[in-house]
Design an enzyme around this catalytic site. Structure first.
Site, PDB file in Angstrom:
ATOM      1  N   GLN A 137       0.843  -1.192   0.000  1.00  0.00           N
ATOM      2  CA  GLN A 137       0.000   0.000   0.000  1.00  0.00           C
ATOM      3  C   GLN A 137       0.888   1.256   0.000  1.00  0.00           C
ATOM      4  N   THR A 138       1.731   1.380   1.031  1.00  0.00           N
ATOM      5  CA  THR A 138       2.517   2.603   1.215  1.00  0.00           C
ATOM      6  C   THR A 138       3.506   2.830   0.060  1.00  0.00           C
ATOM      7  N   ARG A 333       6.616   3.555  39.341  1.00  0.00           N
ATOM      8  CA  ARG A 333       6.928   3.498  37.903  1.00  0.00           C
ATOM      9  C   ARG A 333       6.572   2.131  37.327  1.00  0.00           C
ATOM     10  N   GLY A 401      21.685   0.057  34.870  1.00  0.00           N
ATOM     11  CA  GLY A 401      22.696  -0.139  33.822  1.00  0.00           C
ATOM     12  C   GLY A 401      22.514  -1.450  33.077  1.00  0.00           C
ATOM     13  N   GLU A 424       0.721   0.421  10.262  1.00  0.00           N
ATOM     14  CA  GLU A 424      -0.743   0.291  10.377  1.00  0.00           C
ATOM     15  C   GLU A 424      -1.391   1.595  10.816  1.00  0.00           C
TER      16      GLU A 424
HETATM   17  C1  LIG Z   1       7.580 -18.209  11.675  1.00  0.00           C
HETATM   18  C2  LIG Z   1       6.735 -18.760  10.580  1.00  0.00           C
HETATM   19  C3  LIG Z   1       5.396 -19.147  11.024  1.00  0.00           C
HETATM   20  C4  LIG Z   1       4.512 -19.496   9.885  1.00  0.00           C
HETATM   21  C5  LIG Z   1       3.196 -19.742  10.421  1.00  0.00           C
HETATM   22  C6  LIG Z   1       2.186 -18.863   9.934  1.00  0.00           C
HETATM   23  C7  LIG Z   1       0.956 -18.852  10.721  1.00  0.00           C
HETATM   24  C8  LIG Z   1       0.822 -17.518  11.355  1.00  0.00           C
HETATM   25  C9  LIG Z   1      -0.541 -17.081  11.514  1.00  0.00           C
HETATM   26  C10 LIG Z   1      -0.796 -15.814  11.717  1.00  0.00           C
HETATM   27  C11 LIG Z   1       0.245 -14.738  11.751  1.00  0.00           C
HETATM   28  C12 LIG Z   1      -0.417 -13.406  11.749  1.00  0.00           C
HETATM   29  C13 LIG Z   1       0.515 -12.342  12.141  1.00  0.00           C
HETATM   30  C14 LIG Z   1      -0.217 -11.041  12.040  1.00  0.00           C
HETATM   31  C15 LIG Z   1       0.654  -9.941  12.377  1.00  0.00           C
HETATM   32  C16 LIG Z   1       0.424  -8.779  11.510  1.00  0.00           C
HETATM   33  C17 LIG Z   1       1.701  -8.100  11.395  1.00  0.00           C
HETATM   34  C18 LIG Z   1       1.555  -6.742  10.927  1.00  0.00           C
HETATM   35  C19 LIG Z   1       2.866  -6.181  10.616  1.00  0.00           C
HETATM   36  C20 LIG Z   1       2.697  -4.775  10.295  1.00  0.00           C
HETATM   37  C21 LIG Z   1       2.994  -4.493   8.887  1.00  0.00           C
HETATM   38  C22 LIG Z   1       2.563  -3.141   8.563  1.00  0.00           C
HETATM   39  C23 LIG Z   1       1.706  -2.934   7.585  1.00  0.00           C
HETATM   40  C24 LIG Z   1       1.258  -1.565   7.209  1.00  0.00           C
HETATM   41  O1  LIG Z   1       1.654  -0.586   7.759  1.00  0.00           O
HETATM   42  S1  LIG Z   1       0.136  -1.475   5.931  1.00  0.00           S
HETATM   43  C25 LIG Z   1      -0.164   0.205   5.650  1.00  0.00           C
HETATM   44  C26 LIG Z   1      -1.014   0.827   6.708  1.00  0.00           C
HETATM   45  N1  LIG Z   1      -1.364   2.160   6.348  1.00  0.00           N
HETATM   46  C27 LIG Z   1      -2.133   2.903   7.066  1.00  0.00           C
HETATM   47  O2  LIG Z   1      -2.572   2.511   8.115  1.00  0.00           O
HETATM   48  C28 LIG Z   1      -2.478   4.240   6.495  1.00  0.00           C
HETATM   49  C29 LIG Z   1      -3.150   5.148   7.474  1.00  0.00           C
HETATM   50  N2  LIG Z   1      -4.141   5.916   6.792  1.00  0.00           N
HETATM   51  C30 LIG Z   1      -5.483   5.560   6.821  1.00  0.00           C
HETATM   52  O3  LIG Z   1      -5.865   4.621   7.442  1.00  0.00           O
HETATM   53  C31 LIG Z   1      -6.465   6.329   6.065  1.00  0.00           C
HETATM   54  O4  LIG Z   1      -6.483   6.306   4.783  1.00  0.00           O
HETATM   55  C32 LIG Z   1      -6.937   7.610   6.691  1.00  0.00           C
HETATM   56  C33 LIG Z   1      -8.072   7.142   7.525  1.00  0.00           C
HETATM   57  C34 LIG Z   1      -5.962   8.334   7.556  1.00  0.00           C
HETATM   58  C35 LIG Z   1      -7.343   8.501   5.511  1.00  0.00           C
HETATM   59  O5  LIG Z   1      -8.065   9.649   5.855  1.00  0.00           O
HETATM   60  P1  LIG Z   1      -9.033  10.342   4.784  1.00  0.00           P
HETATM   61  O6  LIG Z   1      -8.266  10.732   3.584  1.00  0.00           O
HETATM   62  O7  LIG Z   1      -9.780  11.343   5.507  1.00  0.00           O
HETATM   63  O8  LIG Z   1      -9.930   9.126   4.423  1.00  0.00           O
HETATM   64  P2  LIG Z   1     -10.842   8.771   3.250  1.00  0.00           P
HETATM   65  O9  LIG Z   1     -10.116   7.798   2.456  1.00  0.00           O
HETATM   66  O10 LIG Z   1     -11.361   9.985   2.549  1.00  0.00           O
HETATM   67  O11 LIG Z   1     -12.070   8.088   4.036  1.00  0.00           O
HETATM   68  C36 LIG Z   1     -12.677   8.750   5.079  1.00  0.00           C
HETATM   69  C37 LIG Z   1     -13.868   7.932   5.582  1.00  0.00           C
HETATM   70  O12 LIG Z   1     -13.509   6.559   5.707  1.00  0.00           O
HETATM   71  C38 LIG Z   1     -13.534   6.192   7.095  1.00  0.00           C
HETATM   72  N3  LIG Z   1     -12.440   5.260   7.312  1.00  0.00           N
HETATM   73  C39 LIG Z   1     -11.127   5.517   7.224  1.00  0.00           C
HETATM   74  N4  LIG Z   1     -10.431   4.407   7.493  1.00  0.00           N
HETATM   75  C40 LIG Z   1     -11.325   3.431   7.731  1.00  0.00           C
HETATM   76  C41 LIG Z   1     -11.214   2.062   8.080  1.00  0.00           C
HETATM   77  N5  LIG Z   1     -10.018   1.476   8.229  1.00  0.00           N
HETATM   78  N6  LIG Z   1     -12.320   1.361   8.250  1.00  0.00           N
HETATM   79  C42 LIG Z   1     -13.548   1.924   8.122  1.00  0.00           C
HETATM   80  N7  LIG Z   1     -13.724   3.234   7.812  1.00  0.00           N
HETATM   81  C43 LIG Z   1     -12.623   3.957   7.615  1.00  0.00           C
HETATM   82  C44 LIG Z   1     -13.405   7.486   7.825  1.00  0.00           C
HETATM   83  O13 LIG Z   1     -13.898   7.383   9.120  1.00  0.00           O
HETATM   84  C45 LIG Z   1     -14.222   8.396   6.966  1.00  0.00           C
HETATM   85  O14 LIG Z   1     -15.581   8.100   7.191  1.00  0.00           O
HETATM   86  P3  LIG Z   1     -16.684   9.245   7.108  1.00  0.00           P
HETATM   87  O15 LIG Z   1     -17.954   8.543   7.454  1.00  0.00           O
HETATM   88  O16 LIG Z   1     -16.636   9.771   5.722  1.00  0.00           O
HETATM   89  O17 LIG Z   1     -16.316  10.267   8.125  1.00  0.00           O
HETATM   90  C1  FAD Z   2       8.443  -1.350  10.183  1.00  0.00           C
HETATM   91  C2  FAD Z   2       7.413  -0.881   9.213  1.00  0.00           C
HETATM   92  C3  FAD Z   2       6.705  -1.808   8.474  1.00  0.00           C
HETATM   93  C4  FAD Z   2       5.773  -1.401   7.528  1.00  0.00           C
HETATM   94  N1  FAD Z   2       5.127  -2.336   6.765  1.00  0.00           N
HETATM   95  C5  FAD Z   2       4.282  -1.925   5.777  1.00  0.00           C
HETATM   96  C6  FAD Z   2       3.648  -2.879   4.926  1.00  0.00           C
HETATM   97  O1  FAD Z   2       3.819  -4.084   5.080  1.00  0.00           O
HETATM   98  N2  FAD Z   2       2.856  -2.438   3.933  1.00  0.00           N
HETATM   99  C7  FAD Z   2       2.623  -1.106   3.732  1.00  0.00           C
HETATM  100  O2  FAD Z   2       1.895  -0.767   2.818  1.00  0.00           O
HETATM  101  N3  FAD Z   2       3.197  -0.184   4.542  1.00  0.00           N
HETATM  102  C8  FAD Z   2       4.019  -0.560   5.547  1.00  0.00           C
HETATM  103  N4  FAD Z   2       4.604   0.370   6.374  1.00  0.00           N
HETATM  104  C9  FAD Z   2       4.345   1.795   6.152  1.00  0.00           C
HETATM  105  C10 FAD Z   2       3.472   2.408   7.220  1.00  0.00           C
HETATM  106  O3  FAD Z   2       2.165   1.954   7.140  1.00  0.00           O
HETATM  107  C11 FAD Z   2       3.533   3.914   7.116  1.00  0.00           C
HETATM  108  O4  FAD Z   2       4.859   4.308   7.350  1.00  0.00           O
HETATM  109  C12 FAD Z   2       2.599   4.556   8.101  1.00  0.00           C
HETATM  110  O5  FAD Z   2       1.262   4.371   7.717  1.00  0.00           O
HETATM  111  C13 FAD Z   2       2.885   6.055   8.308  1.00  0.00           C
HETATM  112  O6  FAD Z   2       2.808   6.724   7.133  1.00  0.00           O
HETATM  113  P1  FAD Z   2       3.967   7.704   6.614  1.00  0.00           P
HETATM  114  O7  FAD Z   2       5.233   6.943   6.625  1.00  0.00           O
HETATM  115  O8  FAD Z   2       3.475   8.254   5.341  1.00  0.00           O
HETATM  116  O9  FAD Z   2       4.058   8.818   7.696  1.00  0.00           O
HETATM  117  P2  FAD Z   2       3.715  10.355   7.493  1.00  0.00           P
HETATM  118  O10 FAD Z   2       2.246  10.475   7.281  1.00  0.00           O
HETATM  119  O11 FAD Z   2       4.588  10.958   6.486  1.00  0.00           O
HETATM  120  O12 FAD Z   2       4.069  10.889   8.934  1.00  0.00           O
HETATM  121  C14 FAD Z   2       5.102  11.825   9.223  1.00  0.00           C
HETATM  122  C15 FAD Z   2       4.615  12.751  10.351  1.00  0.00           C
HETATM  123  O13 FAD Z   2       3.548  13.532   9.888  1.00  0.00           O
HETATM  124  C16 FAD Z   2       2.452  13.486  10.779  1.00  0.00           C
HETATM  125  N5  FAD Z   2       1.207  13.590   9.994  1.00  0.00           N
HETATM  126  C17 FAD Z   2       0.911  12.993   8.815  1.00  0.00           C
HETATM  127  N6  FAD Z   2      -0.336  13.339   8.421  1.00  0.00           N
HETATM  128  C18 FAD Z   2      -0.839  14.144   9.344  1.00  0.00           C
HETATM  129  C19 FAD Z   2      -2.094  14.812   9.512  1.00  0.00           C
HETATM  130  N7  FAD Z   2      -3.084  14.687   8.636  1.00  0.00           N
HETATM  131  N8  FAD Z   2      -2.265  15.578  10.608  1.00  0.00           N
HETATM  132  C20 FAD Z   2      -1.300  15.703  11.532  1.00  0.00           C
HETATM  133  N9  FAD Z   2      -0.086  15.079  11.430  1.00  0.00           N
HETATM  134  C21 FAD Z   2       0.139  14.318  10.352  1.00  0.00           C
HETATM  135  C22 FAD Z   2       2.578  12.152  11.468  1.00  0.00           C
HETATM  136  O14 FAD Z   2       1.951  12.183  12.750  1.00  0.00           O
HETATM  137  C23 FAD Z   2       4.084  11.999  11.570  1.00  0.00           C
HETATM  138  O15 FAD Z   2       4.505  12.666  12.736  1.00  0.00           O
HETATM  139  C24 FAD Z   2       5.524  -0.021   7.337  1.00  0.00           C
HETATM  140  C25 FAD Z   2       6.228   0.917   8.105  1.00  0.00           C
HETATM  141  C26 FAD Z   2       7.160   0.500   9.033  1.00  0.00           C
HETATM  142  C27 FAD Z   2       7.906   1.518   9.822  1.00  0.00           C
END
Ligand SMILES: CCCCCCCC/C=C\CCCCCCCCCCC/C=C/C(=O)SCCNC(=O)CCNC(=O)[C@H](O)C(C)(C)COP(=O)(O)OP(=O)(O)OC[C@H]1O[C@@H](n2cnc3c(N)ncnc32)[C@H](O)[C@@H]1OP(=O)(O)O
Ligand code: FAD
Length: 664
Positions: A137-138, A333, A401, A424
């Site tokens: 995604q990112t 703490r 330490g 996330e």
């Molecule tokens: C050792 C080997 C073993 C093998 C065995 C295997 C078996 C193992 C089994 C299981 C293992 C499982 C392990 C699991 C562990 C997981 C590990 C995870 C690792 C982490 C990796 C990391 C991944 C990532 O980071 S992925 C990328 C994530 N990115 C983000 O999170 C981006 C953040 N941004 C957002 O979420 C949004 O887009 C936003 C909300 C900030 C955007 O804002 P905006 O532009 O305003 O939004 P818009 O698109 O216009 O939509 C707004 C409306 O939508 C509503 N809304 C937003 N988000 C959501 C949502 N998530 N759900 C529902 N609704 C949502 C929002 O409220 C608005 O609604 P409205 O009504 O219009 O107000």
């Molecule tokens: C270890 C690791 C694993 C990851 N794995 C995945 C993966 O598997 N798949 C994937 O797709 N992504 C992955 N990511 C990416 C991750 O989801 C993003 O880094 C995360 O969502 C934050 O987005 P950004 O990097 O764009 O931060 P930015 O949005 O650029 O944040 C920078 C700063 O700006 C601030 N900021 C941003 N927007 C606003 C706002 N609207 N208002 C106020 N402050 C704001 C934030 O608070 C932060 O302080 C991973 C990241 C890490 C570090």
């Protein structure tokens, strides 16, 4: 007294049934037995040993992770482990790897956003690991702003294909785990374009590498993004960079549960809301909350055991010095962190229930609680990961330490955990989502729309704006209704005050931006209320085991009253409590620390962590810290030779130089 005896002595003081608490911690007898079996299975298998991991170079470290993942998969198949068992096994292997993204995001994305046909085609391949998936995604230029992603997926009606393309440098996919070196496929998020029109960001299943020789598909550029924070830690993961040069995929590889693209390129909306595209994030955020308690408990277990072994000052008449756990500052703490571990466990349990409920409702086309599920998962993910990351660092300091030594296990735990505050969803960005939800809820109060679920208290806002806290003695702070009302009143008053300030702006978006720091504070107050209320709910359950409920009550009030103390500004400025009542809360807190003290070791034993999982000399179950720490030091490669490599090149000439200078 030796460290070993210290902990045995501590365990003798326990006032509750530890085995019963182990079951409460695990969630059920079934979960306890299963996790216990998996923990022992991993700890007893030499292939999963972790010693020396932090000293490996990146290539060795990564290959080691591949070996462990392959071994884990082999054991899963040999032992016919269920998905639940495999999940526990992964937890105890304790090494981030591509399998996390495959099972934790790729598979859930197909399940949540794929049509029935897509699920039938792709899930069997993924379940057998005949393909390995990532979640792309990112991008380099955008992470938080998902709508700002630049990768394009343009429909070509002539060939019935999508063309996936990276038009700019900043559109390069950047960060996805497992992508750098392992994944054969990914869910790629891209802007959908059909007939020259944009239709927002959607997920597409894209093959990245050949299933025969693992070479990238022509037109794909792919690699690892480089070393990350800390030794070992998250460097076991191949977070990747990926660009597309007009890669073609069949039309049926767009995940089409939310929106279908027809053969002619027409977009047909289904009856599910667009937000479901974000569903995988809701799922993972929920698992991250459960994981927060696990990581926090681990750090707290190390710091608590070590605090009972460690002695400094206070020796009288040549007797033993004071155990550092007996210092009130150490208790104030440490014990709130112990209480937080339990609090996060229970809120994590509840969130899992909420997620299951939402999933069932979604299947029945009931989308009504999706906004609340989003707000709860986003807010609690933010609250628990921020608190846990801070707590791990505090535990390091609590160990003095020795906490800074990698042998304590804390540096690696911190390094591997801290990105949870960013991935996330950046924690501040997520709190802003909660704030939007809260402000919307408050703005609808006048229209007669009754808030439900975690915002139900806002329906009693008039009462909460007027209520006066009924505390006259320190003991009054041990009434659930009193604590709950204080937290509800604080949150309601903060929400209403923010909403009133917002209403002064002509343009609400301008107001939201200007007041965002205040809004985030209201979100924190609301999320803390959720945690406190779910802990109180837990106490109302019939919890078997001698003394168990009593300990949980103490922990619950420590969690709540410590927050009250820490966020006193909120409670006082909103007029929820008086300074006198705040002082009584503090008196009660001190008393609770004294009551928890004799049970502290047993409360961390209840986490049932093996020494293998803890990976800490300071946190050993037997408390044999000093001899093992001494032993550990000699294992360092620097001690392989008495005279270090480099002596003849650098030290010896320097010494000789000084000698010459001295003679001059
Ligand atoms: C050792 C080997 C073993 C093998 C065995 C295997 C078996 C193992 C089994 C299981 C293992 C499982 C392990 C699991 C562990 C997981 C590990 C995870 C690792 C982490 C990796 C990391 C991944 C990532 O980071 S992925 C990328 C994530 N990115 C983000 O999170 C981006 C953040 N941004 C957002 O979420 C949004 O887009 C936003 C909300 C900030 C955007 O804002 P905006 O532009 O305003 O939004 P818009 O698109 O216009 O939509 C707004 C409306 O939508 C509503 N809304 C937003 N988000 C959501 C949502 N998530 N759900 C529902 N609704 C949502 C929002 O409220 C608005 O609604 P409205 O009504 O219009 O107000
Ligand atoms: C270890 C690791 C694993 C990851 N794995 C995945 C993966 O598997 N798949 C994937 O797709 N992504 C992955 N990511 C990416 C991750 O989801 C993003 O880094 C995360 O969502 C934050 O987005 P950004 O990097 O764009 O931060 P930015 O949005 O650029 O944040 C920078 C700063 O700006 C601030 N900021 C941003 N927007 C606003 C706002 N609207 N208002 C106020 N402050 C704001 C934030 O608070 C932060 O302080 C991973 C990241 C890490 C570090």
């Amino acid at each position: 007294m030796k460290g070993v005896d210290h902990l045995a002595h501590e365990r003798n003081k326990t006032e509750f049934d530890v085995d019963a608490m182990k079951i409460v911690w695990a969630g059920s007898r079934h979960a306890f037995e299963l996790s216990d079996r998996m923990a022992r299975l991993v700890a007893s298998d030499p292939a999963f040993q972790k010693d020396g991991r932090i000293r490996l170079g990146r290539k060795e470290l990564f290959k080691n992770t591949l070996r462990k993942a392959a071994h884990a998969w082999k054991r899963i198949l040999e032992l016919h482990l269920t998905e639940e068992e495999a999940g526990w096994l992964r937890n105890f292997v304790d090494e981030p790897s591509f399998t996390d993204l495959h099972w934790g995001m790729f598979v859930p994305a197909i399940k949540g956003q794929g049509t029935d046909e897509q699920q039938q085609k792709w899930l069997p391949l993924a379940y057998k690991m005949q393909i390995i998936g990532s979640y792309a995604q990112t991008e380099l230029g955008h992470g938080s702003n998902v709508q700002g992603l630049e990768t394009t997926a343009t429909f070509d009606p002539e060939t019935d294909e999508f063309v996936i393309h990276s038009p700019t440098l900043t559109s390069s996919k950047w960060w996805p785990g497992g992508l750098g070196k392992v994944s054969t496929h990914a869910i790629v998020y891209a802007r959908l374009i059909t007939n020259g029109q944009e239709h927002g960001v959607h997920g597409f299943i894209v093959q990245l590498r050949s299933l025969d020789d693992h070479m990238p598909i022509p037109g794909i550029t792919i690699g690892d993004i480089g070393m990350k924070f800390g030794n070992g830690a998250y460097n076991t993961m191949d977070n990747g960079v990926l660009t597309f040069d007009h890669i073609r995929i069949p039309r049926n590889q767009m995940l089409m549960r939310v929106l279908q693209v027809t053969r002619e390129g027409k977009c047909v909306k289904s009856n599910v809301p667009r937000q479901l595209i974000y569903g995988t994030m809701v799922f993972v955020r929920q698992t991250i909350v459960a994981d927060a308690s696990t990581a926090l408990a681990r750090a707290v277990c190390i710091a608590t055991r070590y605090s009972a072994v460690r002695r400094q000052f206070g020796s009288q008449d040549g007797g033993m010095e004071t155990q550092v756990i007996d210092y009130k500052t150490q208790q104030s703490r440490l014990f709130p962190l112990l209480a937080s571990a339990y609090a996060f466990r229970f809120v994590g349990e509840w969130l899992k229930w909420l997620y299951t409920d939402v999933t069932q409702r979604l299947q029945a086309n009931d989308f009504s609680i999706l906004p609340e599920a989003h707000a709860c998962t986003a807010g609690l993910k933010s609250l628990t990961t921020t608190a846990t990351a801070d707590a791990i660092e505090e535990c390091r300091k609590l160990c003095g330490g020795h906490g800074y030594l990698c042998a304590s296990g804390l540096p690696e735990l911190f390094a591997v955990y801290v990105p949870a505050c960013t991935y996330e969803g950046d924690n501040v960005v997520l709190l802003l989502q909660v704030a939007r939800f809260l402000m919307k809820t408050v703005s609808q109060l006048g229209s007669g729309k009754k808030p439900v679920g975690t915002t139900a208290y806002l329906g009693r806002v008039q009462d909460l704006l007027q209520c006066c806290c009924d505390v006259q003695t320190a003991e009054d702070w041990l009434k659930p209704s009193v604590v709950l009302e204080a937290f509800e009143a604080r949150s309601a008053r903060m929400c209403v005050a923010r909403a009133q300030n917002l209403s002064k702006f002509e343009n609400p978006e301008d107001g939201f931006a200007e007041l965002s720091a205040d809004l985030v504070e209201a979100s924190v107050a609301h999320c803390q209320l959720i945690v406190v209320s779910k802990f109180i709910d837990k106490l109302q359950q019939d919890i078997p085991g001698k003394g168990v409920n009593r300990q949980l009550q103490n922990l619950c009030y420590i969690y709540a009253l410590n927050l009250l103390h820490k966020y006193l500004g909120d409670f006082l400025s909103t007029g929820c409590i008086t300074p006198k009542q705040a002082s009584l809360a503090n008196d009660q807190l001190r008393s609770l620390y004294s009551q928890i003290r004799p049970n502290a070791i047993a409360l961390v034993d209840a986490f049932n962590y093996t020494d293998h999982y803890l990976g800490s000399v300071l946190g050993r179950y037997d408390g044999n810290v000093y001899p093992k720490l001494y032993e550990e030091a000699w294992k360092d490669p620097l001690n392989d030779s008495v005279v270090p490599d480099g002596y003849h090149e650098y030290i010896h000439p320097m010494l000789k130089q000084q000698l010459r200078n001295a003679r001059l």
